[in-house]
Design a protein around this motif. Structure first.
Motif, mmCIF file in Angstrom:
data_model
loop_
_atom_site.group_PDB
_atom_site.id
_atom_site.type_symbol
_atom_site.label_atom_id
_atom_site.label_comp_id
_atom_site.label_asym_id
_atom_site.label_seq_id
_atom_site.Cartn_x
_atom_site.Cartn_y
_atom_site.Cartn_z
ATOM 1 N N ALA A 45 73.678 30.699 13.006
ATOM 2 C CA ALA A 45 72.177 30.253 11.699
ATOM 3 C C ALA A 45 71.306 30.032 13.095
ATOM 4 O O ALA A 45 71.485 29.214 13.921
ATOM 5 N N LEU A 46 70.489 30.441 12.750
ATOM 6 C CA LEU A 46 68.865 29.541 13.433
ATOM 7 C C LEU A 46 68.196 29.720 12.393
ATOM 8 O O LEU A 46 66.960 31.260 11.861
ATOM 9 N N SER A 47 67.926 28.857 11.193
ATOM 10 C CA SER A 47 66.589 28.585 10.581
ATOM 11 C C SER A 47 65.436 28.075 10.920
ATOM 12 O O SER A 47 65.212 28.211 12.674
ATOM 13 N N LEU A 48 64.228 28.833 10.497
ATOM 14 C CA LEU A 48 63.031 28.011 11.074
ATOM 15 C C LEU A 48 63.341 27.165 11.754
ATOM 16 O O LEU A 48 62.594 26.707 12.695
ATOM 17 N N PRO A 49 63.403 25.926 10.616
ATOM 18 C CA PRO A 49 62.692 24.763 11.149
ATOM 19 C C PRO A 49 64.204 24.166 12.508
ATOM 20 O O PRO A 49 63.071 23.851 13.260
ATOM 21 N N THR A 50 64.997 25.146 12.755
ATOM 22 C CA THR A 50 66.093 24.333 13.762
ATOM 23 C C THR A 50 65.050 25.502 15.398
ATOM 24 O O THR A 50 65.373 25.301 16.013
ATOM 25 N N LEU A 51 64.606 26.488 14.413
ATOM 26 C CA LEU A 51 64.047 27.540 15.940
ATOM 27 C C LEU A 51 63.115 26.590 16.641
ATOM 28 O O LEU A 51 62.914 26.132 18.026
ATOM 29 N N LEU A 52 62.519 25.587 15.784
ATOM 30 C CA LEU A 52 60.564 24.543 16.026
ATOM 31 C C LEU A 52 61.218 23.452 16.885
ATOM 32 O O LEU A 52 60.786 23.811 18.076
ATOM 33 N N LYS A 53 62.282 23.050 16.285
ATOM 34 C CA LYS A 53 62.633 22.217 16.973
ATOM 35 C C LYS A 53 63.203 21.919 18.033
ATOM 36 O O LYS A 53 63.208 21.437 19.605
ATOM 37 N N ILE A 54 64.205 22.799 18.434
ATOM 38 C CA ILE A 54 64.544 24.212 20.134
ATOM 39 C C ILE A 54 63.837 24.449 20.709
ATOM 40 O O ILE A 54 63.104 23.752 21.717
ATOM 41 N N ALA A 55 62.629 24.801 19.843
ATOM 42 C CA ALA A 55 61.408 24.922 21.381
ATOM 43 C C ALA A 55 60.757 24.566 21.514
ATOM 44 O O ALA A 55 60.730 24.755 22.814
ATOM 45 N N SER A 56 60.243 23.851 21.002
ATOM 46 C CA SER A 56 60.196 22.161 21.047
ATOM 47 C C SER A 56 60.113 21.462 22.575
ATOM 48 O O SER A 56 60.042 20.815 23.585
ATOM 49 N N ALA A 57 61.992 21.292 22.238
ATOM 50 C CA ALA A 57 63.186 20.933 23.245
ATOM 51 C C ALA A 57 62.734 20.945 23.679
ATOM 52 O O ALA A 57 63.112 20.709 25.466
ATOM 53 N N SER A 59 60.798 23.258 25.470
ATOM 54 C CA SER A 59 59.286 23.839 25.308
ATOM 55 C C SER A 59 58.629 24.541 25.885
ATOM 56 O O SER A 59 57.950 25.767 27.703
ATOM 57 N N VAL A 60 58.918 25.416 25.044
ATOM 58 C CA VAL A 60 58.837 27.359 25.025
ATOM 59 C C VAL A 60 58.183 27.499 23.588
ATOM 60 O O VAL A 60 58.647 26.706 22.705
ATOM 61 N N ASP A 61 57.442 28.676 24.140
ATOM 62 C CA ASP A 61 56.989 29.135 22.470
ATOM 63 C C ASP A 61 58.731 29.865 21.996
ATOM 64 O O ASP A 61 59.184 30.357 22.156
ATOM 65 N N THR A 62 58.344 29.625 20.295
ATOM 66 C CA THR A 62 59.315 30.565 19.759
ATOM 67 C C THR A 62 59.992 31.973 19.704
ATOM 68 O O THR A 62 60.717 32.298 20.020
ATOM 69 N N SER A 63 58.683 32.138 20.488
ATOM 70 C CA SER A 63 58.404 34.244 20.906
ATOM 71 C C SER A 63 59.483 34.343 21.698
ATOM 72 O O SER A 63 59.938 35.237 22.322
ATOM 73 N N VAL A 64 59.493 33.082 22.547
ATOM 74 C CA VAL A 64 60.626 33.090 24.053
ATOM 75 C C VAL A 64 61.846 33.276 23.079
ATOM 76 O O VAL A 64 62.531 34.310 23.765
ATOM 77 N N LEU A 66 63.054 34.293 20.363
ATOM 78 C CA LEU A 66 63.003 35.004 19.426
ATOM 79 C C LEU A 66 63.156 36.520 20.659
ATOM 80 O O LEU A 66 62.950 37.623 20.328
ATOM 81 N N GLY A 67 62.890 36.370 21.878
ATOM 82 C CA GLY A 67 62.790 37.467 22.451
ATOM 83 C C GLY A 67 61.518 38.531 22.813
ATOM 84 O O GLY A 67 61.107 39.616 23.339
ATOM 85 N N GLN A 68 60.998 38.194 21.789
ATOM 86 C CA GLN A 68 59.091 38.549 21.532
ATOM 87 C C GLN A 68 58.160 38.647 22.989
ATOM 88 O O GLN A 68 57.615 39.481 23.530
ATOM 89 N N GLN A 69 58.957 37.681 24.084
ATOM 90 C CA GLN A 69 57.913 37.755 25.603
ATOM 91 C C GLN A 69 59.001 36.799 26.532
ATOM 92 O O GLN A 69 59.474 36.055 25.589
ATOM 93 N N ALA A 70 59.181 36.933 27.833
ATOM 94 C CA ALA A 70 60.191 37.075 28.765
ATOM 95 C C ALA A 70 59.713 35.124 28.890
ATOM 96 O O ALA A 70 58.261 34.506 28.963
ATOM 97 N N PRO A 71 60.228 34.383 29.478
ATOM 98 C CA PRO A 71 59.828 33.457 29.870
ATOM 99 C C PRO A 71 58.834 33.268 31.364
ATOM 100 O O PRO A 71 59.452 34.107 32.191
ATOM 101 N N ARG A 80 58.229 24.097 32.619
ATOM 102 C CA ARG A 80 56.931 23.823 31.214
ATOM 103 C C ARG A 80 56.768 22.864 29.956
ATOM 104 O O ARG A 80 55.993 22.661 29.886
ATOM 105 N N THR A 81 58.182 21.928 30.895
ATOM 106 C CA THR A 81 57.592 20.385 29.712
ATOM 107 C C THR A 81 55.856 20.612 30.563
ATOM 108 O O THR A 81 55.077 19.253 30.163
#
Length: 414
Positions: A45-57, A59-64, A66-71, A80-81
């Motif tokens: 499970a990975l809902s949008l709210p969960t994705l946004l919170k994990i990405a923020s914690a 310090s990466v963009d959500t696209s990282v 989701l595999g759309q861009q590499a770190p 990153r922070t």
């Protein structure tokens, strides 16, 4: 080696979290339950709210995630922070969004904070640097807006330095858009300070941003134009002017070498040596250090770039360990990598690994953001086994694999 997009979302979260951050830690940082974190890493499970919170914690963009861009290469979570905080401060101060009630600080305090920031930059301690640089940017911006006359000019000069350090840090960490923005703000502040030498220093930083962005011809033109404006005259050959001029000539030589213009690079190196000899000793000015030892160290790197390996090694042989102590940490470390590269090109594989391992061990944080160690390891190839693996472990690559900044397994932190 797997590409970043080959991993699942859960595996990418696990990699970004790394071994130093537990699932319970990430749960606390996000306000999510441990069970939710576990489900996300198991791709259950990975809902949008969960994705946004994990990405923020993390310090990466959500696209990282989701595999759309590499770190970015070698960027751990703390890097990153720090970069995000730096970006926020640069854009806020440049836009005039300053903390309510902030008051100007004494010019002497700005000068001392700027000196500390430059020292941290040249030592490669980028996380501590951001901790100093953020308050410095705010203090300098507030002081510029509150002062008049000479005090305002002095504060503008330190604000220019702060933006320049931010630009160089962002450039090194691969945040090119932030580097361009910060160096532009640095130039504006230097013009306000009305200091031609400081403005020339900013131009050298801008040239470096161009260089790393592949704009070699423009980078060279910038350096050449700036060098012409500050070329020492008999009536004005101060140590400060010679330092800035020598620094710009070095940038010219590096750019010419990258353009594979050997004659032009050689001509500039001759001038670099002449200016270094004229200074006689290493000198610091607005974050630049230049002198006879710097001239030789830079010449080693330029000669490696244009394929004159024998000359590079001969120059390296003329520099004693005591002399290397007069260089900044970053310059000394870069010199070590250049020597290791020359030794690898000369098929002196054991010596190359010795030099590389010594440099990596002395400056592990700085080395994380350098591409050259991986190139050297690839060049040495299978010439050595156990030792090669040990050095490869220091930079997180696998011998014989191009580019290896991604972990071999999802359990390994970036």
């Amino acid at each position: 080696m797997p590409q970043w997009s080959d991993y699942s979302n859960g595996e990418r979260i696990k990699i970004l979290r790394g071994a130093d951050l537990r699932q319970t830690d990430l749960a606390e940082m996000t306000g999510l339950s441990v069970v939710t974190i576990q489900k996300a890493e198991q791709d259950r499970a990975l809902s949008l709210p969960t994705l946004l919170k994990i990405a923020s914690a993390l310090s990466v963009d959500t696209s990282v995630i989701l595999g759309q861009q590499a770190p970015r290469r070698a960027m751990v979570r703390d890097d990153r922070t720090a970069l995000r905080l730096l970006s926020t401060t640069v854009h806020d101060t440049a836009s005039g969004y300053l903390p309510e009630g902030a008051e100007p600080v004494p010019i002497a305090d700005l000068g001392e904070a700027t000196r500390v920031a430059w020292d941290l930059y040249w030592s490669g301690d980028y996380q501590r640097l951001v901790g100093v640089l953020g308050p410095l940017l705010v203090d300098a911006a507030v002081t510029v807006s509150a002062m008049t006359g000479d005090s305002r000019l002095a504060a503008a000069g330190y604000l220019s330095d702060a933006y320049q350090i931010a630009a160089c840090t962002a450039n090194l960490l691969g945040a090119r858009d932030l580097a361009y923005a910060a160096v532009g703000h640095s130039r504006s502040a230097a013009q306000r300070a009305d200091e031609p030498l400081r403005l020339a220093r900013v131009t050298s930083a801008r040239s470096w941003v161009y260089l790393r962005d592949g704009r070699l011809r423009e980078a060279l033109e910038l350096c050449e134009q700036a060098a012409a404006t500050v070329e020492p005259r008999y009536s004005d050959a101060s140590a400060e002017r010679l330092t800035v001029y020598g620094n710009l000539l070095t940038h010219c030589a590096v750019n010419a070498a990258r353009m594979e213009d050997e004659d032009r690079a050689g001509d500039y190196l001759s001038q670099v040596h002449a200016v270094g000899a004229r200074l006689g000793v290493e000198h610091d000015f607005h974050g630049a250090r230049f002198g006879p030892v710097t001239a030789v160290a830079q010449a080693v790197g330029v000669n490696v770039t244009i394929g004159r390996v024998g000359k590079a090694l001969k120059l390296a042989g003329s520099v004693g360990r005591g002399q290397l102590g007069t260089l900044s940490d970053a310059a000394r470390n870069r010199y070590g990598l250049d020597v290791a590269m020359a030794q690898a090109d000369a098929k002196m594989y054991d010596a190359a690994l010795d030099t590389l391992e010594e440099t990596l061990t002395a400056a592990p944080q700085w080395a994380r953001h350098q591409a050259l160690p991986g190139v050297i390891v690839q060049k040495v190839g299978r010439a050595s086994t156990g030792r090669l693996r040990r050095v490869a472990d220091l930079i997180g690559v696998r011998p014989g694999v191009e580019g290896g900044f991604l972990p071999a397994t999802p359990k390994t932190a970036l």
